[in-house]
Write a protein that holds these residues in place. Structure first.
Motif, PDB file in Angstrom:
ATOM      1  N   GLY A 277      -1.502   6.924   8.955  1.00 59.23           N
ATOM      2  CA  GLY A 277      -2.752   7.298   8.270  1.00 59.23           C
ATOM      3  C   GLY A 277      -2.930   6.597   6.896  1.00 59.23           C
ATOM      4  O   GLY A 277      -2.413   5.328   7.111  1.00 59.23           O
ATOM      5  N   GLY A 278      -3.356   7.593   5.794  1.00 63.27           N
ATOM      6  CA  GLY A 278      -3.424   8.874   6.232  1.00 63.27           C
ATOM      7  C   GLY A 278      -2.495   9.865   6.487  1.00 63.27           C
ATOM      8  O   GLY A 278      -1.183   9.294   6.525  1.00 63.27           O
TER       9      GLY A 278
ATOM     10  N   LYS B  88      10.127  10.565  -0.065  1.00 65.74           N
ATOM     11  CA  LYS B  88       9.311   9.837  -1.251  1.00 65.74           C
ATOM     12  C   LYS B  88      10.177   9.950  -2.365  1.00 65.74           C
ATOM     13  O   LYS B  88       9.959   8.904  -3.407  1.00 65.74           O
ATOM     14  CB  LYS B  88       7.980  10.237  -1.635  1.00 65.74           C
ATOM     15  CG  LYS B  88       7.124   9.775  -0.478  1.00 65.74           C
ATOM     16  CD  LYS B  88       5.513  10.119  -0.600  1.00 65.74           C
ATOM     17  CE  LYS B  88       4.642   9.636   0.687  1.00 65.74           C
ATOM     18  NZ  LYS B  88       4.642   8.350   0.865  1.00 65.74           N
TER      19      LYS B  88
ATOM     20  N   CYS C  17       0.076   3.470  -2.619  1.00 70.18           N
ATOM     21  CA  CYS C  17      -0.603   3.483  -1.244  1.00 70.18           C
ATOM     22  C   CYS C  17      -1.297   2.206  -0.920  1.00 70.18           C
ATOM     23  O   CYS C  17      -2.043   1.990  -1.704  1.00 70.18           O
ATOM     24  CB  CYS C  17      -1.612   4.825  -0.942  1.00 70.18           C
ATOM     25  SG  CYS C  17      -2.211   4.938   0.521  1.00 70.18           S
TER      26      CYS C  17
ATOM     27  N   CYS D 285      -5.553  12.217   3.789  1.00 65.64           N
ATOM     28  CA  CYS D 285      -4.150  12.497   3.513  1.00 65.64           C
ATOM     29  C   CYS D 285      -3.889  13.557   2.708  1.00 65.64           C
ATOM     30  O   CYS D 285      -4.772  13.889   1.772  1.00 65.64           O
ATOM     31  CB  CYS D 285      -3.616  11.335   3.200  1.00 65.64           C
ATOM     32  SG  CYS D 285      -1.734  11.388   2.849  1.00 65.64           S
TER      33      CYS D 285
ATOM     34  N   LEU E 289      -1.595  13.607   0.248  1.00 70.85           N
ATOM     35  CA  LEU E 289      -1.129  12.996  -0.891  1.00 70.85           C
ATOM     36  C   LEU E 289      -2.124  12.099  -1.459  1.00 70.85           C
ATOM     37  O   LEU E 289      -2.962  11.842  -0.626  1.00 70.85           O
ATOM     38  CB  LEU E 289       0.238  12.520  -0.470  1.00 70.85           C
ATOM     39  CG  LEU E 289       1.408  13.466   0.084  1.00 70.85           C
ATOM     40  CD1 LEU E 289       2.639  12.891   0.260  1.00 70.85           C
ATOM     41  CD2 LEU E 289       1.332  14.838  -0.733  1.00 70.85           C
ATOM     42  N   ASN E 290      -1.598  11.558  -2.468  1.00 74.08           N
ATOM     43  CA  ASN E 290      -2.529  10.337  -3.112  1.00 74.08           C
ATOM     44  C   ASN E 290      -1.547   9.313  -3.965  1.00 74.08           C
ATOM     45  O   ASN E 290      -1.487   9.431  -5.023  1.00 74.08           O
ATOM     46  CB  ASN E 290      -3.469  10.936  -4.088  1.00 74.08           C
ATOM     47  CG  ASN E 290      -4.266  10.219  -4.756  1.00 74.08           C
ATOM     48  OD1 ASN E 290      -4.328   9.059  -4.467  1.00 74.08           O
ATOM     49  ND2 ASN E 290      -5.197  10.490  -5.699  1.00 74.08           N
ATOM     50  N   CYS E 291      -0.557   8.829  -3.096  1.00 75.92           N
ATOM     51  CA  CYS E 291       0.258   8.129  -3.732  1.00 75.92           C
ATOM     52  C   CYS E 291      -0.128   6.802  -4.707  1.00 75.92           C
ATOM     53  O   CYS E 291      -0.869   6.331  -4.294  1.00 75.92           O
ATOM     54  CB  CYS E 291       1.387   7.527  -2.676  1.00 75.92           C
ATOM     55  SG  CYS E 291       2.074   8.963  -1.756  1.00 75.92           S
TER      56      CYS E 291
ATOM     57  N   ILE F   3      -7.345   7.740   2.313  1.00 77.88           N
ATOM     58  CA  ILE F   3      -6.788   9.107   1.727  1.00 77.88           C
ATOM     59  C   ILE F   3      -7.687  10.272   1.737  1.00 77.88           C
ATOM     60  O   ILE F   3      -7.449  11.354   2.134  1.00 77.88           O
ATOM     61  CB  ILE F   3      -6.315   8.896   0.070  1.00 77.88           C
ATOM     62  CG1 ILE F   3      -4.875   7.949   0.109  1.00 77.88           C
ATOM     63  CG2 ILE F   3      -5.917  10.388  -0.385  1.00 77.88           C
ATOM     64  CD1 ILE F   3      -4.706   7.514  -1.218  1.00 77.88           C
TER      65      ILE F   3
HETATM   66  S1  SF4 Z   1      -0.911   7.475   3.363  1.00 75.15           S
HETATM   67 FE1  SF4 Z   1       0.868   7.691   2.918  1.00 75.15          FE
HETATM   68  S2  SF4 Z   1       1.403   6.481   0.839  1.00 75.15           S
HETATM   69 FE2  SF4 Z   1      -1.080   6.856   1.375  1.00 75.15          FE
HETATM   70  S3  SF4 Z   1      -1.296   8.604  -0.017  1.00 75.15           S
HETATM   71 FE3  SF4 Z   1      -0.808   9.256   2.201  1.00 75.15          FE
HETATM   72  S4  SF4 Z   1       1.259   9.551   2.137  1.00 75.15           S
HETATM   73 FE4  SF4 Z   1       0.933   8.362   0.254  1.00 75.15          FE
END
Ligand code: SF4
Length: 242
Positions: A81-82, A133, A40, A33, A35-37, A46
């Motif tokens: 995902g991811g 988000k 998550c 991914c 991002l790293n929410c 990720i």
């Molecule tokens: S999979 Fe979705 S929630 Fe998880 S880090 Fe990536 S965007 Fe964010």
């Protein structure tokens, strides 16, 4: 980013899912991914594929063999995902073959992509499930320096390719009301588009994630207020997950 390759790193496949777009669908979770929410629920997806990650690499043919087993019972597939759009070139090839089976192809995305780079994927994708988000403080939520591109949302809406927009509602981090107002303004004319408001929760998260999230869960009353806010702006199709 577009990771080209002859194989797709797959973390998991759920044969039958009914929360990843309309109808019964097979959902494929990719590894990696952008991002790293903090909230998550698939944190193991990720990291981009590396020595520490455990995924199975599939060719188009191998994935098709899996999908064909479920084809009589599903409406289509969703790649989640991811972040699916990282693998746009592979997915173009996969989706072209899946469509020959009479199935639809959906992408679940966090919305952070360069649309010129994934234009071929956009063309072959039937519908997107699209995250917004927040409109502010995204670095705190996603731990990446990004801004939401409402342009990407607008573009996909104009092509009738959005089935659902999703916002995870978390207090203290983002301006929830402002976010819902902004999304609602964008989607209110598209009556079939679902706006899913998801109350953040921390069941199943890691200790660090729980620490970061647990005091920021909106009350149920607050969620109902947010739903009323979206309705008051003109959104017809709202699903609130408490
Ligand atoms: S999979 Fe979705 S929630 Fe998880 S880090 Fe990536 S965007 Fe964010």
């Amino acid at each position: 980013m577009d990771i080209n390759g002859n194989t797709l790193p797959v973390k998991d496949i759920i044969p039958f899912a009914n929360v990843d777009g309309s109808g019964n669908r097979t959902t494929i979770f990719v590894q990696g991914c952008n991002l790293n929410c903090i909230y998550c629920h698939n944190p193991e997806t990720i990291k981009l594929p590396c020595e520490e990650t455990e995924e199975t690499k599939y060719t188009v043919e191998q994935l098709l063999d899996v999908i064909k087993q479920y084809a009589p019972y599903i409406r289509g597939i969703t790649v989640s995902g991811g972040e699916a759009t990282l693998y746009s070139s592979f997915l173009v090839d996969l989706f072209k073959e899946v469509k020959k089976l009479g199935l639809t192809c959906y992408v679940d995305t966090n919305g952070i992509f360069n649309r010129q780079k994934i234009i071929n994927l956009i063309q072959v994708t039937d519908k997107f499930l699209f995250d917004i988000k927040g409109i502010n403080n995204l670095e705190r939520v996603t731990r990446k320096s990004i801004e939401h591109s409402f342009d990407n949302l607008e573009y996909l809406l104009s092509l009738n390719k959005i089935e659902e927009v999703r916002t995870v509602c978390i207090e203290d981090y983002i301006d929830i009301e402002g976010t819902i107002r902004e999304v609602s303004k964008h989607i209110k004319e598209y009556r079939d588009v679902i706006y899913k408001l998801i109350r953040v929760h921390y069941r199943g998260l890691t200790k660090d994630q729980i620490k970061a999230v647990k005091d920021s869960v909106p009350s149920k009353e607050k969620m109902m207020e947010l739903e009323r806010l979206a309705k008051s702006i003109g959104v017809k199709n709202i699903v609130t997950i408490l």
